[in-house]
Design a protein around this motif. Structure first.
Motif, PDB file in Angstrom:
ATOM      1  N   HIS A 208     -90.858  19.820 -50.117  1.00 27.71           N
ATOM      2  CA  HIS A 208     -89.437  20.005 -49.836  1.00 27.71           C
ATOM      3  C   HIS A 208     -89.233  20.741 -48.519  1.00 27.71           C
ATOM      4  N   ASN A 209     -90.047  21.747 -48.242  1.00 26.69           N
ATOM      5  CA  ASN A 209     -89.934  22.488 -46.987  1.00 26.69           C
ATOM      6  C   ASN A 209     -90.258  21.599 -45.788  1.00 26.69           C
ATOM      7  N   LEU A 210     -91.194  20.677 -45.967  1.00 24.72           N
ATOM      8  CA  LEU A 210     -91.588  19.793 -44.870  1.00 24.72           C
ATOM      9  C   LEU A 210     -90.557  18.699 -44.607  1.00 24.72           C
ATOM     10  N   LEU A 211     -90.034  18.099 -45.677  1.00 24.19           N
ATOM     11  CA  LEU A 211     -89.161  16.927 -45.536  1.00 24.19           C
ATOM     12  C   LEU A 211     -87.681  17.273 -45.603  1.00 24.19           C
ATOM     13  N   GLY A 212     -87.342  18.370 -46.257  1.00 25.33           N
ATOM     14  CA  GLY A 212     -85.938  18.727 -46.423  1.00 25.33           C
ATOM     15  C   GLY A 212     -85.272  17.923 -47.510  1.00 25.33           C
TER      16      GLY A 212
ATOM     17  N   VAL B  84     -92.750  22.982 -67.033  1.00 23.45           N
ATOM     18  CA  VAL B  84     -91.466  23.036 -66.342  1.00 23.45           C
ATOM     19  C   VAL B  84     -91.736  22.845 -64.855  1.00 23.45           C
ATOM     20  N   PHE B  85     -91.052  21.887 -64.250  1.00 22.47           N
ATOM     21  CA  PHE B  85     -91.279  21.581 -62.842  1.00 22.47           C
ATOM     22  C   PHE B  85     -90.007  21.821 -62.046  1.00 22.47           C
ATOM     23  N   TYR B  86     -90.204  22.142 -60.781  1.00 20.05           N
ATOM     24  CA  TYR B  86     -89.096  22.485 -59.899  1.00 20.05           C
ATOM     25  C   TYR B  86     -89.154  21.643 -58.633  1.00 20.05           C
ATOM     26  N   ILE B  87     -87.943  21.362 -58.107  1.00 24.24           N
ATOM     27  CA  ILE B  87     -87.810  20.872 -56.734  1.00 24.24           C
ATOM     28  C   ILE B  87     -86.886  21.868 -56.073  1.00 24.24           C
ATOM     29  N   GLY B  88     -87.328  22.460 -54.988  1.00 24.50           N
ATOM     30  CA  GLY B  88     -86.560  23.574 -54.470  1.00 24.50           C
ATOM     31  C   GLY B  88     -86.576  24.685 -55.492  1.00 24.50           C
ATOM     32  N   ASN B  89     -85.432  25.281 -55.718  1.00 29.27           N
ATOM     33  CA  ASN B  89     -85.379  26.367 -56.701  1.00 29.27           C
ATOM     34  C   ASN B  89     -84.713  25.907 -57.997  1.00 29.27           C
ATOM     35  N   LYS B  90     -84.669  24.603 -58.227  1.00 27.48           N
ATOM     36  CA  LYS B  90     -83.977  24.078 -59.404  1.00 27.48           C
ATOM     37  C   LYS B  90     -84.961  23.384 -60.337  1.00 27.48           C
TER      38      LYS B  90
ATOM     39  N   TRP C 281     -89.785   3.424 -44.122  1.00 25.72           N
ATOM     40  CA  TRP C 281     -89.291   3.731 -45.462  1.00 25.72           C
ATOM     41  C   TRP C 281     -89.053   5.223 -45.664  1.00 25.72           C
ATOM     42  N   SER C 282     -88.070   5.536 -46.469  1.00 29.89           N
ATOM     43  CA  SER C 282     -87.870   6.928 -46.865  1.00 29.89           C
ATOM     44  C   SER C 282     -88.932   7.281 -47.899  1.00 29.89           C
ATOM     45  N   PRO C 283     -89.522   8.479 -47.831  1.00 33.10           N
ATOM     46  CA  PRO C 283     -90.618   8.831 -48.740  1.00 33.10           C
ATOM     47  C   PRO C 283     -90.140   9.005 -50.179  1.00 33.10           C
ATOM     48  N   GLN C 284     -90.967   8.545 -51.105  1.00 32.88           N
ATOM     49  CA  GLN C 284     -90.747   8.760 -52.533  1.00 32.88           C
ATOM     50  C   GLN C 284     -91.967   9.465 -53.114  1.00 32.88           C
TER      51      GLN C 284
ATOM     52  N   SER D 111     -84.104  30.431 -48.457  1.00 38.22           N
ATOM     53  CA  SER D 111     -83.315  29.842 -47.380  1.00 38.22           C
ATOM     54  C   SER D 111     -83.543  28.336 -47.256  1.00 38.22           C
ATOM     55  N   SER D 112     -84.799  27.893 -47.349  1.00 40.97           N
ATOM     56  CA  SER D 112     -85.087  26.478 -47.136  1.00 40.97           C
ATOM     57  C   SER D 112     -85.317  25.730 -48.428  1.00 40.97           C
ATOM     58  N   HIS D 113     -85.054  26.400 -49.547  1.00 44.57           N
ATOM     59  CA  HIS D 113     -85.469  25.806 -50.804  1.00 44.57           C
ATOM     60  C   HIS D 113     -84.329  25.477 -51.746  1.00 44.57           C
TER      61      HIS D 113
END
Length: 330
Positions: A49-53, A69-75, A124-127, A257-259
């Motif tokens: 997430h930090n690399l791709l935004g 439990v898995f997270y993307i960013g802080n969610k 392509w957009s990354p998946q 900040s970036s997450h």
């Protein structure tokens, strides 16, 4: 006389997970419960997430439980595909595998058409597809009217074909022995960056590319076992010899900040109410095929504007994307 402590003898491989995240690779994490798989996967997702935004993330979870439990960013995220069989409002993990492969084959077909017409392939957009307990999809297949070998090959094919199309797989499991997967051999593990945790490290050492690597890994493993470090693993990057390194701390790469990511209806947090979606329960004859799935059969079409796979018919040979509301040709 070597007066160093076991911890002093440990080699420094700091930043190894950051390097893997930057390599745009498939990732395989193997180890028993309690060895740090989930925390490692969360740190890896944080780095992506930090690399791709912004990127498209899909989560397949065959075994419903509260432990992983898995997270993307802080969610915290909820699975897109949950359980071994479809129920009302919930698509199964096996359906997720079909969508994963249909996505890859749709991109392959598009590239073929473009190259045949003298055009450049799409950027392509990354998946990223997280498959938790992926081995259970194979081991439990017959109990849910699936064929173990076809499920096994479905996962294998997605990994071998997807990377060049920016479709990446993060597979998490407990069984480190490749002989448990029908149609696989040790060479198939080389399609991943491999990480072995806990007792699975012993199997990872057995998969050394030569005797020299095996001896070095056994010595380093013994050093870690005699130290007070609890979480460590054997890492083998693609095409390279393995090494043993300490795992990152829990949420080490989470940054406020970036997450922060926006709420996504496909990944609702615990404070969001799940949308009820009516899905048809699969018949017993439904199975995963290892053959290429064309766009016309799978009806999985990617929006060229935002990369979403959710669209509706909008005239002859036209579709409208539900995500960006733009129309595109079928």
């Amino acid at each position: 006389i070597d007066n160093r402590t076991a911890k002093d003898k440990i080699k420094n491989y700091s930043g190894w997970l950051e390097k893997i995240a930057q390599s745009e690779s498939n990732l395989l994490i193997l180890g028993a419960r309690g060895t740090g798989k989930s925390e490692l996967a969360n740190n890896y997702s944080a780095l992506i997430h930090n690399l791709l935004g912004k990127f498209d993330f899909k989560f397949i979870q065959p075994k419903p439980d509260d432990f992983s439990v898995f997270y993307i960013g802080n969610k915290a995220i909820k699975p897109d595909y949950l359980g071994f069989q479809s129920i009302a409002g919930c698509s199964s993990a096996y359906e997720g595998l079909e969508v994963l492969n249909a996505t890859i084959h749709a991109r392959l077909e598009d590239n073929t058409i473009r190259m045949n017409s003298g055009l450049k392939c799409q950027d392509w957009s990354p998946q990223y597809w997280l498959i938790d307990e992926f081995q259970q999809l194979i081991l439990q297949a017959e109990s849910f009217e699936q064929k173990p070998r076809e499920v096994s090959l479905s996962i294998k094919n997605a990994v071998s074909l997807g990377r060049s199309l920016k479709v990446y797989v993060l597979a998490i499991g407990q069984v480190p022995n490749v002989s448990q997967f029908p149609g696989w051999n040790k060479a198939d593990f080389s399609q991943y960056v491999q990480i072995y945790l806990g007792d699975a490290i012993k199997v990872g050492i057995d998969y050394s590319i030569d005797k020299g690597e095996e001896i070095e890994l056994k010595n380093d493993f013994e050093v870690f076992r005699n130290s007070d470090i609890k979480y460590y693993g054997l890492i083998r990057e693609m095409g390279k010899k393995g090494y043993i390194a300490q795992l990152p701390n829990a949420r080490e790469y989470f940054t406020e900040s970036s997450h922060i990511i926006p709420d996504n209806p496909h990944h609702p947090t615990s404070s969001q109410e799940l949308e009820v979606i009516q899905n048809k329960v699969l018949s017993p004859s439904h199975h995963i095929t290892s053959q290429p799935i064309t766009q016309s059969k799978s009806q999985v079409l990617e929006c060229p504007n935002c990369g979403s796979f959710e669209s509706v018919k909008n005239g002859k040979n036209r579709r409208k994307c539900k995500k960006c509301n733009k129309t595109f040709s079928e």
